[in-house]
Design an enzyme around this catalytic site. Structure first.
Site, PDB file in Angstrom:
ATOM      1  CB  THR A   1     -13.984   8.344  31.202  1.00 56.82           C
ATOM      2  OG1 THR A   1     -14.763   9.294  32.170  1.00 56.82           O
ATOM      3  CG2 THR A   1     -13.570   9.461  29.598  1.00 56.82           C
TER       4      THR A   1
ATOM      5  CG  ASN B   1      -4.965   9.405  27.166  1.00 59.03           C
ATOM      6  OD1 ASN B   1      -5.556  10.907  27.788  1.00 59.03           O
ATOM      7  ND2 ASN B   1      -4.683   8.210  27.541  1.00 59.03           N
TER       8      ASN B   1
ATOM      9  CG  ASP C   1      -3.038   0.828  29.227  1.00 58.09           C
ATOM     10  OD1 ASP C   1      -3.875   1.252  29.141  1.00 58.09           O
ATOM     11  OD2 ASP C   1      -2.406  -0.062  30.164  1.00 58.09           O
TER      12      ASP C   1
ATOM     13  CG  LEU D   1     -11.371  10.562  26.366  1.00 60.78           C
ATOM     14  CD1 LEU D   1     -10.680  10.883  28.154  1.00 60.78           C
ATOM     15  CD2 LEU D   1     -11.958  10.565  25.997  1.00 60.78           C
TER      16      LEU D   1
ATOM     17  CE1 TYR E   1      -7.482  13.973  36.164  1.00 64.11           C
ATOM     18  CE2 TYR E   1      -8.692  15.255  36.445  1.00 64.11           C
ATOM     19  CZ  TYR E   1      -8.491  14.523  35.761  1.00 64.11           C
ATOM     20  OH  TYR E   1      -8.715  13.989  34.594  1.00 64.11           O
TER      21      TYR E   1
ATOM     22  CE  LYS F   1      -5.334  15.070  33.459  1.00 64.90           C
ATOM     23  NZ  LYS F   1      -4.791  14.787  31.952  1.00 64.90           N
TER      24      LYS F   1
END
Length: 309
Positions: free
Chosen positions: A189, A89, A36, A17, A155, A159
């Site tokens: 993904t 991201n 990255d 993404l 997670y 989030k």
């Protein structure tokens, strides 16, 4: 090109993404810092943008620390002279149910997603204020952070925390002309490729075909490119009045998520002691309890995966 002259950082943009976000920002005219933890992925992502006629440079760093955040902002300024847009991201997964989740599993996910978003936004906002830039903060959330999901305590916490920070930043940054919004993507993904429920959609995409309408419309599930347009729009001057929002996007569907609000309010003279709650909660509140987790409609028969032999 709507972002001509702008400079963007996209964390975790070596693949998936994040790479789609970086490519779309470049397609709209922005110069992009690709990030990255894997230098090889960074180089490949930068090449994919420059070979398509865009402008990009790379900063290989593990997002989470203040040092990494400083390196990203410095990379934008050193390579392109300024910074206008930050897309946070970067993330990792360590999915396990609660009793199996280790401290290390929890801390790693929180550090990359939540702390990484915090440190990068703090650094970018400092630059925006110091240089009078009406910048754009776009943080990436998840349906898991909105509704919960089995096996994702770490997670979900990260989030949900990101969306909470976005709402706070929208208040703090407004006077400086900076906007902060969260995007809640639903897209194919590496993780969703392993889920049988999405098999027909993923297989169609890999064949270069459009995903069936059931996925794109009923589920709001699509490709990474379906999300990238919203990222570029929120980064643009056209979105200057959009602030503090959590916006879901996937396939053909766009959603504005509500902020948490009370669904029912009742008063009781003298307060709510144990006996009163035991007597009155079921009748006055029981039907208003909220669901948890995502509820998917049943797959049409023609889209169901073949049973394993």
């Amino acid at each position: 090109m709507s972002l001509a002259g702008k400079v963007a950082i996209v964390t975790g943009s070596g693949r998936g993404l994040g790479l789609s976000y970086a490519q779309e920002l470049a397609r709209q005219g922005a110069s992009v810092i690709v990030n990255d933890v894997d230098p090889t992925a960074v180089d490949a992502a930068v090449a994919s943008i420059t070979e398509a006629g865009g402008t990009a440079a790379g900063v290989a760093a593990a997002v989470g620390t203040t040092e990494a955040a400083k390196a990203l902002v410095a990379g934008a300024v050193e390579n392109f002279g300024r910074l206008d847009i930050l897309v946070t991201n970067a993330g990792v997964l360590r999915d396990k149910s609660l009793l199996k989740m280790t401290d290390e599993d929890f801390d790693l996910v929180i550090n990359v997603h939540l702390r990484g978003t915090f440190t990068c936004v703090r650094e970018a906002y400092g630059y925006f204020k110091e240089n009078n830039v009406s910048g754009r903060i776009i943080a990436i959330g998840s349906p898991t952070g909105q509704r919960g999901n089995f096996g994702q305590s770490n997670y979900a916490a990260a989030k949900a925390g990101i969306v909470g920070m976005v709402r706070t930043w929208a208040l703090e940054m407004k006077r400086a002309g900076v906007t902060a919004n969260a995007v809640i993507p639903v897209a194919a993904t590496e993780m969703t490729k392993t889920v049988p429920f999405f098999a027909a959609a993923v297989e169609a995409d890999e064949r270069g075909e459009a995903m069936p309408d059931f996925f794109r419309k009923d589920l709001g599930f699509g490709t990474a490119d379906d999300v990238a347009g919203l990222i570029a729009y929120l980064a643009s001057d056209a979105a200057a009045e959009i602030n503090g929002q959590a916006i879901g996007v996937g396939g053909d569907r766009l959603q504005v998520w509500s902020h948490p609000e009370a669904v029912v309010t009742e008063l009781h003279d003298g307060g709510w002691d144990y006996e009163t709650l035991a007597n009155e909660f079921p009748a006055r509140f029981g039907s208003h309890q909220q669901s948890v987790g995502e509820k998917f409609p049943e797959l049409p028969e023609e889209l169901r995966p073949e049973p394993a032999k």
